[in-house]
Motif scaffolding. Structure first.
Motif, PDB file in Angstrom:
ATOM      1  N   PRO A  20      -8.486 108.441  11.846  1.00  0.00           N
ATOM      2  CA  PRO A  20      -8.868 108.871  13.193  1.00  0.00           C
ATOM      3  C   PRO A  20     -10.358 108.676  13.452  1.00  0.00           C
ATOM      4  CG  PRO A  20      -8.264 110.771  11.834  1.00  0.00           C
ATOM      5  CD  PRO A  20      -8.017 109.544  11.012  1.00  0.00           C
ATOM      6  N   LEU A  21     -10.710 108.584  14.733  1.00  0.00           N
ATOM      7  CA  LEU A  21     -12.100 108.384  15.135  1.00  0.00           C
ATOM      8  C   LEU A  21     -13.034 109.397  14.473  1.00  0.00           C
ATOM      9  CD1 LEU A  21     -14.263 107.024  16.940  1.00  0.00           C
ATOM     10  CD2 LEU A  21     -13.583 108.612  18.748  1.00  0.00           C
ATOM     11  N   ALA A 104     -11.485 104.980  19.701  1.00  0.00           N
ATOM     12  CA  ALA A 104     -10.187 105.546  19.330  1.00  0.00           C
ATOM     13  C   ALA A 104      -9.097 104.625  19.860  1.00  0.00           C
ATOM     14  CB  ALA A 104     -10.032 106.943  19.919  1.00  0.00           C
ATOM     15  N   THR A 114      -8.855 103.787  14.374  1.00  0.00           N
ATOM     16  CA  THR A 114     -10.155 103.536  14.995  1.00  0.00           C
ATOM     17  C   THR A 114     -10.466 102.053  14.960  1.00  0.00           C
ATOM     18  OG1 THR A 114     -10.893 105.696  14.184  1.00  0.00           O
ATOM     19  CG2 THR A 114     -12.602 104.185  14.965  1.00  0.00           C
TER      20      THR A 114
END
Length: 152
Positions: A20-21, A104, A114
């Motif tokens: 994830p970001l 994202a 990402t």
């Protein structure tokens, strides 16, 4: 008279990182690049830099030492821009400004991951060898970033 090969002085490398970001973005601080980039021995803030200027010294495992200056940072748009201000040994070109930007991925098969780009904008005296080396180093660093960000 030696002739030079015309070349672009801009490089961009990108990757989809399976994290994830938030996991990727937390690593994108100049002083933290050694936490993911395997070519770096250490990255540390330079003492004595002015309060308005963030300068970080990157010591590479091959002995190269760069001082990089943070030019711009956005925790809203998730990017950092920096320039090289000193180098030992000296660079073969005048200047480079680089940006790492994270996005994202919000849909599709990479949703929750990402997308990262790492650009370099070099002065016109950078030759094709410099550009290819920069492309290779960014590609390697993005792979290192992916490994670091995916660790729990």
């Amino acid at each position: 008279m030696a002739s030079s090969i015309p070349t672009s002085t801009f490089v961009i490398e990108s990757a989809v990182i399976e994290a994830p970001l938030s996991s990727v973005w937390r690593l994108i601080k100049l002083q933290d690049f050694a936490k993911f980039w395997s070519k770096l021995e250490k990255s540390e803030c330079v003492k004595g830099a002015s309060e308005e200027t963030d300068v970080v010294k990157w010591t590479f495992k091959d002995g190269t030492v760069l001082e990089v200056k943070q030019e711009e940072l956005s925790s809203i748009d998730h990017f950092i821009t920096y320039s090289v201000i000193t180098s030992k040994p000296a660079l073969s070109y005048t200047a480079v400004v680089s940006t790492v930007k994270c996005y994202a991925v919000t849909s599709g098969k990479h949703e929750g991951h990402t997308f990262v780009t790492w650009t370099g904008n070099f002065s016109s005296d950078a030759d094709a060898g410099v550009i290819e080396d920069a492309r290779f180093k960014r590609s390697e660093a993005l792979a290192d970033l992916a490994n670091a960000a995916s660790k729990k």
